[in-house]
Scaffold this motif. Structure first.
Motif, PDB file in Angstrom:
ATOM      1  N   GLY A  61     -34.701  24.837   7.085  1.00 26.18           N
ATOM      2  CA  GLY A  61     -34.503  23.511   7.592  1.00 26.18           C
ATOM      3  C   GLY A  61     -35.758  23.052   8.465  1.00 26.18           C
ATOM      4  N   MET A  62     -36.544  23.970   9.223  1.00 23.68           N
ATOM      5  CA  MET A  62     -37.445  23.816   9.906  1.00 23.68           C
ATOM      6  C   MET A  62     -38.714  23.412   9.167  1.00 23.68           C
ATOM      7  N   ILE A  63     -39.010  23.956   8.121  1.00 26.55           N
ATOM      8  CA  ILE A  63     -40.048  23.767   7.149  1.00 26.55           C
ATOM      9  C   ILE A  63     -39.762  22.345   6.533  1.00 26.55           C
ATOM     10  N   MET A  68     -41.377  16.631   6.868  1.00 24.30           N
ATOM     11  CA  MET A  68     -41.161  15.007   7.083  1.00 24.30           C
ATOM     12  C   MET A  68     -41.714  14.647   8.310  1.00 24.30           C
ATOM     13  N   SER A  69     -42.058  15.548   9.359  1.00 26.54           N
ATOM     14  CA  SER A  69     -42.272  15.037  10.763  1.00 26.54           C
ATOM     15  C   SER A  69     -43.328  13.939  10.892  1.00 26.54           C
ATOM     16  N   ILE A  70     -44.360  14.058  10.124  1.00 30.07           N
ATOM     17  CA  ILE A  70     -45.433  13.141  10.372  1.00 30.07           C
ATOM     18  C   ILE A  70     -44.813  11.699  10.016  1.00 30.07           C
ATOM     19  N   ALA A  71     -44.116  11.592   8.830  1.00 36.60           N
ATOM     20  CA  ALA A  71     -43.378  10.476   8.851  1.00 36.60           C
ATOM     21  C   ALA A  71     -42.290  10.037   9.698  1.00 36.60           C
ATOM     22  N   TYR A 139     -31.479  25.470   0.115  1.00 31.10           N
ATOM     23  CA  TYR A 139     -31.242  24.710   1.140  1.00 31.10           C
ATOM     24  C   TYR A 139     -32.305  23.601   1.524  1.00 31.10           C
ATOM     25  N   PHE A 140     -33.667  23.980   1.181  1.00 37.69           N
ATOM     26  CA  PHE A 140     -34.774  23.036   1.466  1.00 37.69           C
ATOM     27  C   PHE A 140     -34.837  21.932   0.289  1.00 37.69           C
ATOM     28  N   ILE A 261     -43.950  21.078  15.484  1.00 36.25           N
ATOM     29  CA  ILE A 261     -43.000  21.541  14.349  1.00 36.25           C
ATOM     30  C   ILE A 261     -43.449  22.796  13.626  1.00 36.25           C
ATOM     31  N   ILE A 262     -44.740  22.633  12.877  1.00 35.69           N
ATOM     32  CA  ILE A 262     -45.275  23.549  12.371  1.00 35.69           C
ATOM     33  C   ILE A 262     -45.600  24.966  13.194  1.00 35.69           C
ATOM     34  N   GLY A 263     -45.892  24.645  14.415  1.00 34.75           N
ATOM     35  CA  GLY A 263     -46.191  25.861  15.502  1.00 34.75           C
ATOM     36  C   GLY A 263     -44.851  26.518  15.286  1.00 34.75           C
TER      37      GLY A 263
END
Length: 484
Positions: A61-63, A68-71, A139-140, A261-263
């Motif tokens: 889920g975090m990956i 998606m986080s930048i968008a 899941y991803f 998030i990547i951290g």
């Protein structure tokens, strides 16, 4: 008549008052709180299903969220454009900002689907146990299908949050959460003719909830009079200048989310390489911490909205008062959860217990109790990060946040965690990793507070300068009456 009624409603609340903050923040807190409960229930169901499933859900889920986080950061920053244009009483520009966000969401939603075919290879490279790898890839891949609806829903929600109409967002999210929770149970365990799908069912439920959220926003926008009042359907054209400005300010905000998030994703991945027990305990600890942290994101959105509105009005000192009020309430809230984490860990962990208590679960529970003490320690600093970080981003200070997060995230959390994983003794790896994580959050909170107090954000804005002239009624006494 609609215009005057709207103005009359909004004028009853004193700008910069605690009531204004409460009216905007409480629906968002309840909305985000419902989302955190949804995630907790999801993880509880997966814990009942299998230890492998709950261990796979957090990293996968975090990956997906990382990709998606930048968008998502760009889409969420439409809120600041809407808030500042609303403060400057530029309704056409409010509508144009929303449409530019829609175009951005459509482009990025399509691009994010390209990652699905590579899921199996990617999770094999990460190196978790083979059974966890398979579940992570499933899941991803399914979650990626819901990226487009999630981004579009976020942009449409900004039309309401940016104008402080947060009750709409609350009700939409409550319905979406209810749909997700019902589908979670039916699809994970199987009900009647529905087969038990395990972790695939949890992902399908999330995607379905994203689609329901989008449909609800479309229905409300078509049904309510604000769309006509703001000319939302008359200003749909692509505006290159405004689109570029959204990228200019939204990209650092999106990159901030990505870096953050990547951290944490790398942190989770490295913890997962320690072992399955450590990964499951970390998943549960973060999951429980979301009960406190995720509602705080509602406060952050409220602060960002009100700071943006005050910047648009040319009254930044009112934004200072609002921010300090938000911090006082948030700090008290987070300290309450700190007491709960330390005093009642067994009660918090009881819902995660499967019907048959296994030796693996007892080890997970023992580790999770220790990790909740770390969560109690960094909860106060979480309040600093959310409130003061949201305040300066609401004015347009996104580049500082991006660079500061990049520096501290890698120097304080990611690299130390890697070194701990490489060289520390086996029984010290989990403890040392969480020390690094706690240090990162603490330094971030203090840094954002210092940046806020420096005050450079007061001269910033994302809208055109002539729309936000300084207001002579704005007080230059930032702390006077700040908590009243």
């Amino acid at each position: 008549m609609e215009d005057s009624a709207l103005n009359q409603h909004t004028s009853t609340v004193t700008p910069g008052s605690l009531r204004e903050l409460t009216n905007v923040a409480v629906p968002l807190v309840l909305s985000c709180g419902s989302l955190s409960i949804m995630h907790v229930v999801d993880r509880i169901f997966l814990t009942w299903w299998s230890t492998d499933a709950v261990a796979a859900a957090l990293p996968a889920g975090m990956i997906q969220w990382t990709i998606m986080s930048i968008a998502m950061g760009k889409a969420m920053y439409v809120n600041t454009f809407v808030a500042q244009y609303e403060g400057a009483n530029q309704r056409q520009r409010v509508s144009e900002s929303v449409w530019q966000g829609v175009y951005l969401a459509l482009i990025w939603g399509g691009l994010l689907l390209l990652g699905v075919p590579f899921a199996g290879t990617f999770f094999h490279w990460i190196g978790h146990t083979p059974e966890v790898q398979t579940l992570e890839a499933e899941y991803f891949s399914i979650l990626c299908l819901g990226s487009g609806p999630a981004l579009l829903s976020t942009v449409l929600s900004c039309f309401y949050t940016g104008r402080s109409q947060t009750m709409v967002v609350m009700w939409v999210n409550l319905v979406s959460v209810l749909v997700n929770m019902l589908l979670d149970y039916w699809l994970i365990f199987g009900v009647g003719p529905i087969p038990a799908l395990g972790i695939r069912g949890a992902a399908i439920a999330t995607v379905a909830a994203n689609v329901v959220t989008l449909l609800l926003y479309l229905f409300i926008i078509l049904a309510k009079h604000e769309a006509r009042l703001y000319g939302l359907f008359n200003h749909w054209q692509f505006n290159r200048e405004l689109f570029v400005r959204l990228i200019r300010y939204g990209f650092p905000n999106g990159l901030l989310y990505f870096i953050d998030i990547i951290g944490f994703t790398l942190f989770i991945v490295l913890v997962g390489r320690i072992g399955k027990i450590e990964l499951a305990a970390t998943t549960i600890a973060f999951n429980l911490n979301s009960l406190a942290f995720v509602p705080m994101m509602g406060v952050g959105t409220a602060v960002m909205t009100l700071v943006g509105k005050r910047i648009g009005e040319g009254r930044p000192q009112l934004a200072v008062r609002t921010t300090w009020k938000a911090f006082a309430a948030s700090a008290a809230y987070m300290l309450l959860f700190a007491v709960i984490y330390i005093g009642f860990p067994d009660l918090l962990l009881r819902p995660y217990e499967p019907d048959i208590i296994t030796e693996d679960f007892l080890k997970v529970k023992q580790a999770a109790v220790i990790l909740l003490r770390f969560a109690a320690l960094f909860s106060f600093f979480d309040a600093l990060v959310v409130v003061f970080g949201s305040a300066i981003r609401g004015a347009g200070d996104t580049r500082f946040c991006m660079f500061f997060s990049l520096l501290t995230g890698w120097a304080v959390m990611v690299i130390p965690t890697f070194l701990i994983w490489m060289y520390a003794d086996a029984d010290e790896k989990l403890f040392g990793s969480w020390v690094a994580c706690t240090s990162y959050i603490s330094i971030m909170g203090i840094g954002y507070l210092i940046r806020f107090q420096a005050g450079r954000w007061k001269e910033m804005r994302v809208i055109e300068d002539h729309f936000a002239e300084p207001n002579p009624e704005d007080s230059e006494q930032p702390m006077q009456g700040a908590l009243t």
